[in-house]
Design an enzyme around this catalytic site. Structure first.
Site, short mmCIF file in Angstrom:
data_model
loop_
_atom_site.label_atom_id
_atom_site.label_comp_id
_atom_site.label_asym_id
_atom_site.label_seq_id
_atom_site.Cartn_x
_atom_site.Cartn_y
_atom_site.Cartn_z
N CYS A 29 -21.93 9.38 21.45
CA CYS A 29 -21.25 8.69 20.34
C CYS A 29 -20.49 9.63 19.42
O CYS A 29 -19.71 9.18 18.58
CB CYS A 29 -22.27 7.88 19.54
SG CYS A 29 -23.25 6.77 20.58
N HIS B 108 -19.81 6.68 13.07
CA HIS B 108 -20.01 5.99 14.35
C HIS B 108 -20.59 4.62 14.08
O HIS B 108 -21.52 4.45 13.30
CB HIS B 108 -20.96 6.81 15.23
CG HIS B 108 -21.55 6.03 16.35
ND1 HIS B 108 -20.79 5.27 17.22
CD2 HIS B 108 -22.85 5.87 16.75
CE1 HIS B 108 -21.58 4.68 18.10
NE2 HIS B 108 -22.84 5.03 17.83
N ASN C 283 -21.69 -1.64 19.60
CA ASN C 283 -21.73 -0.18 19.70
C ASN C 283 -20.96 0.22 20.95
O ASN C 283 -21.41 -0.01 22.06
CB ASN C 283 -23.19 0.28 19.77
CG ASN C 283 -23.34 1.79 19.86
OD1 ASN C 283 -22.39 2.50 20.19
ND2 ASN C 283 -24.53 2.28 19.59
#
Length: 327
Positions: free
Chosen positions: A115, A252, A282
């Site tokens: 990420c 993120h 996500n």
């Protein structure tokens, strides 16, 4: 720190057409829209088609950048793709992108920092250009996490989606974008979020998942909320910025509740925070460029704004950047 000679000049993004809503998930596992929204803030995710892979999403993201900014990529001299879900172990997604656009003289590599991949890619591009080694670099973050998600596991299947974002970084000593950076890692936390590969043992501990995503969300949450605020302080100090100077914070997009906690502890205003988690879930390395792209389209993010990007995730690893927005 090496004085930056690089400017971020354009950005693009792409998400698949198929939507996976919370209502859809209710029919797949024992969950509810209310439960998902309360704990994650997510309402839907985009899901790649059966024959749609990370390279396809990355190529579309680059094309959107070309169409919207009128830039050209035939003279790009390096392609960096941040991904944890490449189409193949090799060839790299970067080579597939290079081929798709007929770029003749470019290095190409895939970068796996989960990420934090997109911020690491920008960090590398800044270093390569500022050192004089390269002049024009394509940085892409792309994922098809739906292909490695276990839709029987209600603790993880509600979280992940697919998408890609692309940025162009060019030599520009007069108007550089990059003000400061902070990077770090904690490999001891690797077992808290992983996907098995050739080995299914880590630190003598057997792993599960059989190639699917496995995450101890509680431990990752605690690590991020503990680590990010302090590293933001370090980043701002290196960039010679005060918090009041920052127009936008872009962490993120793992979980909206995590973002809220980080903002509270870091004293970064939530109303000046950009995220993509609500409608895309996500998307790992794609989450930050998706948030940036949407903010540009909505005319919230403007040239000259001071922006703090902060990627963090599996590894455990992180990379934060302070930028003057130049696209």
């Amino acid at each position: 720190m090496l004085r930056s000679q690089a400017r971020l000049t354009a950005i693009g993004a792409y998400v698949p057409e198929k939507r996976l809503t919370n209502a859809d998930l209710e029919s797949m596992v024992e969950t509810s829209d209310e439960w998902i929204v309360q704990r994650t803030g997510m309402r839907e995710r985009r899901i790649a088609g059966e024959n749609e892979f990370t390279s396809h999403l990355c190529i579309e993201a680059v094309q959107s950048m070309i169409d919207e900014y009128g830039v050209h990529v035939d003279d790009v001299d390096h392609v960096i793709v941040a991904t944890t879900t490449p189409d193949y172990a090799f060839p790299s997604v970067a080579c597939q992108v290079q081929n798709a656009f007929g770029i003749q003289a470019a290095g190409a590599l895939d970068l796996n920092a989960t990420c934090a991949g997109f911020t690491y890619g920008l960090h590398m591009a800044n270093g390569l250009i500022s050192s004089g080694l390269h002049r024009k670099i394509l940085v892409i973050g792309g994922e098809t996490l739906s292909k490695v998600t276990d839709y029987r596991d209600r603790s993880t299947c509600i979280l992940f989606g697919d998408g890609a974002g692309a940025a162009l970084v060019e030599y520009d000593p007069a108007l550089p974008s990059f003000l400061g950076a902070v990077t770090g890692s904690d490999g001891s936390g690797g077992q808290h979020v992983y996907r098995t590969g050739l080995s299914s043992v880590m630190d003598d501990v057997p792993l599960s998942g059989e190639g699917r995503m496995v995450q101890n969300g509680r431990e990752v949450y605690k690590w991020a909320v503990r680590m990010v605020p302090g590293e933001i302080e370090t980043l701002l100090e290196r960039a010679a910025l005060n918090k009041q100077d920052v127009d936008w914070f872009v962490p993120h997009s793992a979980n909206l509740r995590m973002i809220e906690s980080i903002c509270e502890k870091a004293q970064m205003p939530f109303e000046q925070t950009l995220y993509s988690v609500v409608h895309y879930g996500n998307t790992s390395s794609a989450s930050i460029p998706l948030a940036l792209y949407d903010a540009v389209k909505e005319k919230r993010l403007r040239e000259g704004d001071k922006v703090v990007l902060f990627g963090f995730g599996g590894g455990l690893t992180y990379c934060g950047l302070a930028l003057t927005w130049g696209a």
